[in-house]
Design an enzyme around this catalytic site. Structure first.
Site, short mmCIF file in Angstrom:
data_model
loop_
_atom_site.label_atom_id
_atom_site.label_comp_id
_atom_site.label_asym_id
_atom_site.label_seq_id
_atom_site.Cartn_x
_atom_site.Cartn_y
_atom_site.Cartn_z
N CYS A 1 0.85 -1.20 0.00
CA CYS A 1 0.00 0.00 0.00
C CYS A 1 0.88 1.26 0.00
O CYS A 1 1.59 1.50 -0.97
CB CYS A 1 -0.99 -0.05 1.16
SG CYS A 1 -2.36 1.14 0.98
N HIS B 1 -3.75 -4.93 0.07
CA HIS B 1 -3.22 -5.48 1.31
C HIS B 1 -3.30 -7.01 1.25
O HIS B 1 -4.35 -7.58 1.54
CB HIS B 1 -4.03 -4.97 2.51
CG HIS B 1 -3.76 -3.55 2.85
ND1 HIS B 1 -2.76 -3.16 3.71
CD2 HIS B 1 -4.36 -2.41 2.43
CE1 HIS B 1 -2.76 -1.84 3.81
NE2 HIS B 1 -3.71 -1.37 3.04
N GLU C 1 -2.18 -9.07 3.32
CA GLU C 1 -2.44 -9.59 4.67
C GLU C 1 -3.90 -9.52 5.06
O GLU C 1 -4.31 -10.10 6.06
CB GLU C 1 -1.57 -8.83 5.70
CG GLU C 1 -2.04 -7.44 6.07
CD GLU C 1 -1.68 -6.35 5.08
OE1 GLU C 1 -1.89 -5.17 5.41
OE2 GLU C 1 -1.21 -6.67 3.96
#
Length: 195
Positions: free
Chosen positions: A77, A177, A179
């Site tokens: 990001c 993202h 994650e």
């Protein structure tokens, strides 16, 4: 394998740490130059403002160190955006690893800014996306984007096509993202660790 997650007060560390933990990866949150230099993989997470992110990195004397790394490096990001040449967010001069100038999404009727939520990625052109199907959904939260450029290795739309991921030599960046992107994101992180 040791992963250095760069600590510069701009990262979504809990989610990233949980994702690395699920993969059984050993990682450390650090701004120590020697630890970063000796790590097998380096991740530059990022949430927030690009100008503030660059100021924090410069205060810690990290941009030059990051540039010299020859291990795989992943920016996430804002971490990806500060690896570009420039960001309109705070008129920030950035690291210049990726050949892109980050821009703000234009005001378009019916299109929300920030772009927040699940979107498809396409044009996947890297080992980072091994086993990932074209059109897979990943999670984005951003008001600024990198246009298409020679370093683009994945694209998305909002509403125009832009760079969802970038690569230059050993440096990788994802605007989304991983994650927070479920099984697809976990596979992308695993691929990064295996590069």
């Amino acid at each position: 394998m040791m992963i250095a997650v760069i600590d510069y007060n701009m990262g979504n560390i809990c989610s990233l740490g949980n994702a690395l933990g699920r993969l059984g990866a050993e990682w450390v949150l650090t701004a120590d130059h020697d630890v970063i230099r000796n790590a097998d993989r380096v991740i530059l997470p990022g949430v927030g403002n690009a100008a503030e992110a660059m100021a924090n990195l410069q205060r810690l004397q990290l941009p030059e160190l990051i540039w010299k790394l020859r291990r795989p490096v992943l920016g996430i990001c804002v971490g990806m955006q500060v690896m570009c040449r420039h960001s309109e967010e705070g008129d920030a001069e950035c690291m210049g690893i990726f050949d892109a100038k980050v821009k703000r999404f234009p005001a378009v009727p019916g299109i929300k800014v920030p772009h927040m939520g699940w979107s498809r990625i396409s044009n996947l052109e890297s080992k980072l996306f091994k086993g990932i199907e074209k059109g897979s959904y990943v999670y984005f939260v951003h008001s600024y984007y990198a246009p298409l450029c020679p370093d683009t290795i994945a694209t998305s739309r909002h509403p125009e096509m832009y760079s969802a991921a970038l690569k230059y030599e050993n440096f990788y960046g994802t605007q989304f993202h991983p994650e927070k992107s479920g099984d697809v994101g976990e596979r992308i992180i695993r691929n990064f660790l295996e590069i």
